[in-house]
Every structure is written in C-alpha cells, then in structure tokens.
Motif scaffolding. Sequence first.
Motif, PDB file in Angstrom:
ATOM      1  N   ALA A 211      -5.558 -13.565  -1.308  1.00 45.19           N
ATOM      2  CA  ALA A 211      -6.756 -12.786  -0.999  1.00 45.19           C
ATOM      3  C   ALA A 211      -6.637 -11.986   0.296  1.00 45.19           C
ATOM      4  O   ALA A 211      -7.157 -10.873   0.401  1.00 45.19           O
ATOM      5  N   HIS A 212      -5.946 -12.540   1.295  1.00 48.51           N
ATOM      6  CA  HIS A 212      -5.978 -11.947   2.637  1.00 48.51           C
ATOM      7  C   HIS A 212      -4.649 -11.353   3.083  1.00 48.51           C
ATOM      8  O   HIS A 212      -4.567 -10.776   4.174  1.00 48.51           O
ATOM      9  N   GLY A 213      -3.622 -11.482   2.277  1.00 48.83           N
ATOM     10  CA  GLY A 213      -2.338 -10.910   2.651  1.00 48.83           C
ATOM     11  C   GLY A 213      -1.649 -11.724   3.740  1.00 48.83           C
ATOM     12  O   GLY A 213      -1.856 -12.933   3.870  1.00 48.83           O
ATOM     13  N   ILE A 214      -0.842 -11.055   4.531  1.00 46.64           N
ATOM     14  CA  ILE A 214      -0.034 -11.707   5.555  1.00 46.64           C
ATOM     15  C   ILE A 214      -0.856 -11.912   6.826  1.00 46.64           C
ATOM     16  O   ILE A 214      -1.579 -11.022   7.269  1.00 46.64           O
ATOM     17  N   SER A 215      -0.738 -13.083   7.411  1.00 49.05           N
ATOM     18  CA  SER A 215      -1.474 -13.413   8.637  1.00 49.05           C
ATOM     19  C   SER A 215      -1.125 -12.443   9.753  1.00 49.05           C
ATOM     20  O   SER A 215       0.043 -12.064   9.931  1.00 49.05           O
ATOM     21  N   ARG A 216      -2.138 -12.060  10.530  1.00 45.29           N
ATOM     22  CA  ARG A 216      -1.917 -11.079  11.595  1.00 45.29           C
ATOM     23  C   ARG A 216      -0.903 -11.562  12.620  1.00 45.29           C
ATOM     24  O   ARG A 216      -0.135 -10.767  13.175  1.00 45.29           O
ATOM     25  N   GLN A 217      -0.864 -12.878  12.885  1.00 54.06           N
ATOM     26  CA  GLN A 217       0.057 -13.389  13.906  1.00 54.06           C
ATOM     27  C   GLN A 217       1.516 -13.307  13.461  1.00 54.06           C
ATOM     28  O   GLN A 217       2.424 -13.395  14.286  1.00 54.06           O
ATOM     29  N   LEU A 218       1.747 -13.132  12.151  1.00 55.53           N
ATOM     30  CA  LEU A 218       3.116 -13.006  11.663  1.00 55.53           C
ATOM     31  C   LEU A 218       3.629 -11.567  11.721  1.00 55.53           C
ATOM     32  O   LEU A 218       4.847 -11.338  11.756  1.00 55.53           O
ATOM     33  N   LEU A 219       2.729 -10.604  11.717  1.00 55.31           N
ATOM     34  CA  LEU A 219       3.136  -9.198  11.623  1.00 55.31           C
ATOM     35  C   LEU A 219       4.077  -8.743  12.740  1.00 55.31           C
ATOM     36  O   LEU A 219       5.006  -7.964  12.477  1.00 55.31           O
ATOM     37  N   PRO A 220       3.896  -9.210  13.996  1.00 54.56           N
ATOM     38  CA  PRO A 220       4.838  -8.782  15.040  1.00 54.56           C
ATOM     39  C   PRO A 220       6.278  -9.245  14.799  1.00 54.56           C
ATOM     40  O   PRO A 220       7.217  -8.710  15.400  1.00 54.56           O
ATOM     41  N   LEU A 221       6.461 -10.233  13.926  1.00 55.73           N
ATOM     42  CA  LEU A 221       7.797 -10.757  13.655  1.00 55.73           C
ATOM     43  C   LEU A 221       8.436 -10.109  12.426  1.00 55.73           C
ATOM     44  O   LEU A 221       9.575 -10.440  12.072  1.00 55.73           O
ATOM     45  N   VAL A 222       7.705  -9.192  11.795  1.00 58.64           N
ATOM     46  CA  VAL A 222       8.199  -8.530  10.578  1.00 58.64           C
ATOM     47  C   VAL A 222       9.143  -7.388  10.944  1.00 58.64           C
ATOM     48  O   VAL A 222       8.848  -6.572  11.822  1.00 58.64           O
ATOM     49  N   SER A 223      10.273  -7.318  10.274  1.00 61.76           N
ATOM     50  CA  SER A 223      11.251  -6.252  10.512  1.00 61.76           C
ATOM     51  C   SER A 223      10.897  -4.980   9.760  1.00 61.76           C
ATOM     52  O   SER A 223      11.107  -3.869  10.260  1.00 61.76           O
ATOM     53  N   GLU A 224      10.381  -5.140   8.532  1.00 62.77           N
ATOM     54  CA  GLU A 224      10.036  -3.984   7.699  1.00 62.77           C
ATOM     55  C   GLU A 224       8.987  -4.392   6.681  1.00 62.77           C
ATOM     56  O   GLU A 224       9.077  -5.469   6.077  1.00 62.77           O
ATOM     57  N   CYS A 225       7.972  -3.532   6.508  1.00 60.31           N
ATOM     58  CA  CYS A 225       6.978  -3.737   5.449  1.00 60.31           C
ATOM     59  C   CYS A 225       7.436  -2.968   4.218  1.00 60.31           C
ATOM     60  O   CYS A 225       7.804  -1.800   4.315  1.00 60.31           O
ATOM     61  N   ILE A 226       7.407  -3.640   3.080  1.00 64.92           N
ATOM     62  CA  ILE A 226       7.821  -2.998   1.842  1.00 64.92           C
ATOM     63  C   ILE A 226       6.702  -3.142   0.815  1.00 64.92           C
ATOM     64  O   ILE A 226       5.865  -4.043   0.902  1.00 64.92           O
ATOM     65  N   THR A 227       6.687  -2.224  -0.143  1.00 75.69           N
ATOM     66  CA  THR A 227       5.617  -2.244  -1.139  1.00 75.69           C
ATOM     67  C   THR A 227       6.133  -1.826  -2.506  1.00 75.69           C
ATOM     68  O   THR A 227       7.190  -1.181  -2.617  1.00 75.69           O
ATOM     69  N   ILE A 228       5.393  -2.197  -3.521  1.00 72.18           N
ATOM     70  CA  ILE A 228       5.647  -1.755  -4.889  1.00 72.18           C
ATOM     71  C   ILE A 228       4.715  -0.573  -5.144  1.00 72.18           C
ATOM     72  O   ILE A 228       3.490  -0.743  -5.131  1.00 72.18           O
ATOM     73  N   PRO A 229       5.231   0.616  -5.324  1.00 74.62           N
ATOM     74  CA  PRO A 229       4.358   1.781  -5.496  1.00 74.62           C
ATOM     75  C   PRO A 229       3.380   1.603  -6.658  1.00 74.62           C
ATOM     76  O   PRO A 229       3.751   1.137  -7.732  1.00 74.62           O
ATOM     77  N   ARG A 230       2.136   1.983  -6.415  1.00 75.92           N
ATOM     78  CA  ARG A 230       1.098   1.878  -7.442  1.00 75.92           C
ATOM     79  C   ARG A 230       1.012   3.192  -8.217  1.00 75.92           C
ATOM     80  O   ARG A 230       0.838   4.255  -7.634  1.00 75.92           O
ATOM     81  N   LEU A 231       1.104   3.090  -9.522  1.00 74.14           N
ATOM     82  CA  LEU A 231       1.022   4.275 -10.372  1.00 74.14           C
ATOM     83  C   LEU A 231      -0.309   4.371 -11.103  1.00 74.14           C
ATOM     84  O   LEU A 231      -0.658   5.441 -11.613  1.00 74.14           O
ATOM     85  N   GLY A 232      -1.046   3.283 -11.166  1.00 74.29           N
ATOM     86  CA  GLY A 232      -2.323   3.258 -11.869  1.00 74.29           C
ATOM     87  C   GLY A 232      -3.483   2.971 -10.928  1.00 74.29           C
ATOM     88  O   GLY A 232      -3.457   3.360  -9.749  1.00 74.29           O
ATOM     89  N   ASN A 233      -4.495   2.272 -11.430  1.00 75.34           N
ATOM     90  CA  ASN A 233      -5.724   2.074 -10.670  1.00 75.34           C
ATOM     91  C   ASN A 233      -5.980   0.635 -10.234  1.00 75.34           C
ATOM     92  O   ASN A 233      -7.005   0.352  -9.619  1.00 75.34           O
ATOM     93  N   ILE A 245       8.793  -8.872  -9.024  1.00 72.64           N
ATOM     94  CA  ILE A 245       9.259  -7.479  -8.991  1.00 72.64           C
ATOM     95  C   ILE A 245      10.149  -7.239  -7.774  1.00 72.64           C
ATOM     96  O   ILE A 245      11.231  -6.649  -7.870  1.00 72.64           O
ATOM     97  N   LEU A 246       9.708  -7.709  -6.606  1.00 69.61           N
ATOM     98  CA  LEU A 246      10.475  -7.499  -5.380  1.00 69.61           C
ATOM     99  C   LEU A 246      11.819  -8.225  -5.435  1.00 69.61           C
ATOM    100  O   LEU A 246      12.843  -7.680  -5.021  1.00 69.61           O
ATOM    101  N   CYS A 247      11.818  -9.447  -5.947  1.00 74.92           N
ATOM    102  CA  CYS A 247      13.080 -10.191  -6.066  1.00 74.92           C
ATOM    103  C   CYS A 247      14.033  -9.488  -7.022  1.00 74.92           C
ATOM    104  O   CYS A 247      15.252  -9.483  -6.808  1.00 74.92           O
ATOM    105  N   GLY A 248      13.475  -8.879  -8.078  1.00 72.76           N
ATOM    106  CA  GLY A 248      14.315  -8.136  -8.999  1.00 72.76           C
ATOM    107  C   GLY A 248      15.068  -7.016  -8.304  1.00 72.76           C
ATOM    108  O   GLY A 248      16.272  -6.834  -8.490  1.00 72.76           O
ATOM    109  N   PHE A 249      14.347  -6.255  -7.478  1.00 69.61           N
ATOM    110  CA  PHE A 249      14.992  -5.169  -6.733  1.00 69.61           C
ATOM    111  C   PHE A 249      15.975  -5.714  -5.702  1.00 69.61           C
ATOM    112  O   PHE A 249      17.121  -5.267  -5.606  1.00 69.61           O
ATOM    113  N   LEU A 250      15.535  -6.692  -4.912  1.00 71.81           N
ATOM    114  CA  LEU A 250      16.343  -7.164  -3.787  1.00 71.81           C
ATOM    115  C   LEU A 250      17.567  -7.953  -4.224  1.00 71.81           C
ATOM    116  O   LEU A 250      18.584  -7.960  -3.535  1.00 71.81           O
ATOM    117  N   CYS A 251      17.483  -8.627  -5.366  1.00 63.24           N
ATOM    118  CA  CYS A 251      18.604  -9.468  -5.810  1.00 63.24           C
ATOM    119  C   CYS A 251      19.531  -8.766  -6.790  1.00 63.24           C
ATOM    120  O   CYS A 251      20.697  -9.166  -6.929  1.00 63.24           O
TER     121      CYS A 251
END
Length: 265
Positions: A211-233, A245-251
């Motif tokens: 529901a809330h995504g990644i905790s704010r206190q973790l964000l400073p330790l993130v190297s890169e934010c990645i996303t799955i592009p949304r094509l619909g609604n 989906i992400l593991c499919g791309f990364l692995c």
Amino acid sequence: MISKAQIKEIRLLHLKKHRQRYGCFVAEGDKTVCSFLESPWYQVLQIYALPAWVEAREAFLQSHREVPVEIIKPDILAQISRLQSPQQVLALIRLPQQDALPSKFTGLTLALDAIRDPGNLGTIIRIADWFGIPYICCSPDCADAFHPKVVQASMGSLAHVHVVEQELISLFQQHRDIPVYAATLTGKAIQQFCREIDLSRPAFLLIGNEAHGISRQLLPLVSECITIPRLGNAESLNAAIATGILCGFLCLTENAKPAPDKYAG
C-alpha cells in the motif's frame, strides 16, 4: 493414533507464537511436502497422510525412512488441515535456525520492505526460486515466512530459497558496495536500465509495501529507482507481479549473471 491433544497442537501452529513455542511449522500438499523432504536445509519431523498418498509415494518414502509417517483418515486430516480442501498429506517441519546472508554473494538478492500479505510473500518466494535467486531478505514487519499461507503459496519453493529476516537499513549499510535497485512508480524504465547497467555484479532488488511503497528512511540508501512502464490505466501492480516482471528483466538480460546451482550457498 493421533490424539486430540496432538490435533490441537497442530492447529495452533497457524499462529507464529505457537510455531516458535513448538519449534516447527506445517506444510501441506504432495509437491510441498516432497520438496521439504528433499531439501538439505530442513528436517521433516512427522508426516500425516491418507493411505492413497502413502501408497503412491511408497518408493519415494523408502529413501526417507527416518521420517515417521502416520496414516490417518480423511476426517482427521480435515481437522488438522488449514485448507478448505485438504491435499492428502500434511507434514510438521522443524523451524530452521535464522539464516544470514554470506559475507560475499553473487547475483541478485531480493529485499522486501514490509510485505504484509502472506500470499504475496509466498508468491515472491516462488518467483525467486524460478529465477534461481537464493536469498530473500525480509524486514521484520514482513509476513512470517512460515505462516501456512506463505508456505502454501510458495508451492514448495520455500524449501529451495533462504529467507532472512533483517533490518534493511543495517543490511544495506553492511553491504555498501552492493547497489540497491528500488522498484517505484517513478523511476528509470526497466528496459533502458537493463541496457545501461552491468547485471553481472551482485545487487539488491528492493520491493516496497503493497500500500505504501518503500519506506522513506530507505530511500537515501537506494542506488537507482526503476519502474515498469505503464501502458494502460491501472493505478499500480500487485507487489508479487511487479517482482516477477522485474526479476525477468534483471535475471534474463544477456549480461546478467547466470543463476547459481539449486542448492548453492
């Protein structure tokens, strides 16, 4: 014969405090129970099964003769099972000692931030097993990996994947040399990211709360934010689906590090 007291104790194992009290958890179903029997990391303490299952698995059970098997009737299985439709066999398995990540590791490691839904966690464990990811690090506020719904949703994959519970801030600080890729709604498109990054290096894939995504206190330790592009609604993706989906791309990207042996580590 299984006693009423034993039936009560088995039913209590759906609660974490009783799993910790008795030092074991429940696994149900043919595939799941057989996976734990074959796993070098788990000790199956007891099997309760219908006659048909024991007969069908007679040859397999010969190689696991150290595990006691008690044949029970369907009405008894219905009493100890947490499933609406019990699946012929139920096993009690010793809780493992708390795993830890090795000091050095390769490939991709999943880091889960407050994944609360047991079904999501079980599915993510199954995804990790599919892509040969040996470790999942769960924050302490994730669902318990040995909750019956997690075990069931993993479909036996919990027997193949190490699930570690650790504060993620301390985890990332201990491994400062390993990049953290965070799944977010606004980040670099995963296709572009995979073309630009060296995926042969060890890395964490951080998945946030449903529901809330990644905790704010973790964000400073993130190297890169990645996303799955949304094509619909659709507003968002289920956490487990996004992980798949992400593991499919990364692995599976050409420059990704090959998955380790099934029981490596």
